[in-house]
Scaffold this motif. Structure first.
Motif, short mmCIF file in Angstrom:
data_model
loop_
_atom_site.label_atom_id
_atom_site.label_comp_id
_atom_site.label_asym_id
_atom_site.label_seq_id
_atom_site.Cartn_x
_atom_site.Cartn_y
_atom_site.Cartn_z
N GLY A 4 -27.19 1.89 11.82
CA GLY A 4 -27.66 2.63 10.65
C GLY A 4 -26.51 3.05 9.76
O GLY A 4 -25.34 2.99 10.17
N PRO A 5 -26.82 3.46 8.52
CA PRO A 5 -28.17 3.67 7.99
C PRO A 5 -28.88 2.37 7.67
O PRO A 5 -28.27 1.45 7.12
CB PRO A 5 -27.92 4.48 6.71
N ASN A 6 -30.16 2.32 8.06
CA ASN A 6 -30.98 1.18 7.70
C ASN A 6 -32.32 1.70 7.21
O ASN A 6 -32.41 2.84 6.75
CB ASN A 6 -31.11 0.22 8.89
N GLY A 7 -33.38 0.90 7.32
CA GLY A 7 -34.66 1.35 6.78
C GLY A 7 -34.57 1.58 5.28
O GLY A 7 -33.81 0.91 4.57
N TRP A 8 -35.33 2.55 4.78
CA TRP A 8 -35.37 2.77 3.33
C TRP A 8 -34.03 3.24 2.79
O TRP A 8 -33.65 2.89 1.67
CB TRP A 8 -36.48 3.77 2.98
N LEU A 9 -33.27 4.02 3.59
CA LEU A 9 -31.97 4.50 3.12
C LEU A 9 -30.98 3.35 3.03
O LEU A 9 -30.22 3.25 2.05
CB LEU A 9 -31.45 5.59 4.05
#
Length: 400
Positions: free
Chosen positions: A290-295
């Motif tokens: 991370g950061p992953n996902g929407w961020l």
């Protein structure tokens, strides 16, 4: 109201939802909507902006939209144009990343292999079309081959950067300085003072050379993520397809994204309206750690476009002068030819060598190429066909 930022946003949002077909098609949509329908600018001024955006590294269609937004509504207009054109496909690619993340191991997924084979066809088509336009004669074709060989000999971002530098130097030293005249127009009225423009250009180089140092010093993955995508956006000449080798060389070898997922996202990006650079949203959402996902998607998307904001705002006030310099025109021709070689090397490795292993692979990729090039089907249709064909062929045991 169409000159207000919200009006600009709405016009470009429509373009972001309906502009299928890649950068060249995007420019056709822009001309029809902004020149012919809304008459925001003349044909000659539109040609001037296209010339500048071909000169700059980065995504030409997105930068054209940014420049028109800047001329129409100032800095807020530039942001509104970019946001409207980019938001639809960025959201879809982020959603696709979340869906892929729920599927677990994808190494044997037939639909995924089909998407990867469509990516082979898409890049082959891009090489073909770009070679016809950017390397049509013996001198530029030779330069393209030299750039390809350099990238194959040095399979790293440095090899690709070296090929671009080689192209610029060869353009100035070797290529005939035949100046294609521009249609003379009134000076572009840019709402950016020249001292501010100089500051933006300085910031472009500060980030390009400072972010790698900061990423190494801090050992913070968010900074490393921003640096990778900023560098990729800042060093790409020739449009969205050319960002593929830079991103692959920076993201796949360290294990941030596995090769199968990388090519699956690239294949899916062909079906999206709007800019291909929103592939960054997919990569930022799926990468590890991370950061992953929407961020991660937000960091990657903003970072890959940050250099375009700085360059459009920094160069547009000076373009009336720069466009008349013969050495600038010659260097640009050399860079464009080198871009063909960079993409040709990427077509061989990692795309071809990592995807085409059997006669069935070659056959499906060949059919996808036929549908794109000769049948002129829209990319989203070919992507859907590739995924469905891959699924069926895997079910029949053809893909092993």
């Amino acid at each position: 109201m169409r000159s207000a930022p919200f009006g600009i946003f709405l016009v470009f949002l429509k373009l972001g939802c309906t502009s299928f077909g890649g950068p060249i098609a995007h420019l056709g949509y822009f001309r029809a909507e902004l020149v012919a329908r809304w008459k925001w600018l003349t044909e000659a001024t539109f040609a001037e902006i296209l010339a500048l955006c071909q000169f700059m590294p980065g995504p030409a269609s997105s930068q054209t939209g940014m420049a028109i937004g800047l001329l129409r509504g100032g800095p807020l207009g530039m942001i509104a144009a970019w946001l409207g054109f980019t938001l639809p496909s960025a959201l879809i690619m982020t959603g696709f990343a979340y869906w892929v993340g729920t599927l677990g191991d994808l190494s044997d997924a037939g639909w995924l292999h089909g998407l990867r084979l469509v990516a082979v066809a898409v890049v082959a088509q891009a090489v073909r079309e770009m070679a016809r336009t950017l390397a049509p004669d013996r001198a530029r074709a030779t330069l393209a081959v030299a750039a390809c060989l350099l990238c194959l000999a040095l399979p790293s971002p440095m090899g690709q950067i070296g090929a671009i530098i080689l192209g610029a130097a060869a353009g100035v030293a070797v290529l005939p300085r035949v100046s294609v005249p521009f249609v003379e127009t009134q000076a572009l009225r840019v709402q950016v003072p020249r001292p501010v423009a100089v500051t933006l250009l300085a910031l472009f180089f500060i980030l390009l050379f400072g972010l790698p140092w900061l990423a190494a010093l801090s050992a913070n993955h968010a900074i490393a993520l921003a640096e990778t995508f900023y560098r990729s956006g800042a060093l790409v000449f020739g449009g969205g397809h050319v960002v593929l080798p830079l991103l692959q060389a920076s993201i796949v070898p360290p294990g941030w994204v596995d090769p199968d997922t990388f090519l699956a996202g690239y294949g899916a990006a062909q079906a999206m309206p709007g800019p291909l650079f929103t592939f960054a949203a997919f990569l930022g959402a799926v990468e590890q750690p991370g950061p992953n996902g929407w961020l991660g998607a937000l960091i990657a998307t903003v970072s890959i476009y940050a250099s375009s904001f700085l360059l459009v705002g920094g160069l547009l006030p000076f373009w009336d002068t720069l466009r008349h310099w013969p050495n600038v025109r010659a260097a640009l021709r050399g860079v464009n030819a080198a871009v063909v070689g960079v993409l040709l090397a990427a077509l061989f490795t990692p795309i071809w060598t990592g995807t085409v292993h059997t006669a069935a692979d070659f056959g499906l990729g060949l059919v996808a190429f036929l549908l794109l090039v000769l049948w002129k089907l829209p990319p989203w249709c070919v992507v859907a066909f590739g995924a469905a064909a891959g699924w069926d062929m895997a079910a029949m045991g053809i893909f092993g």
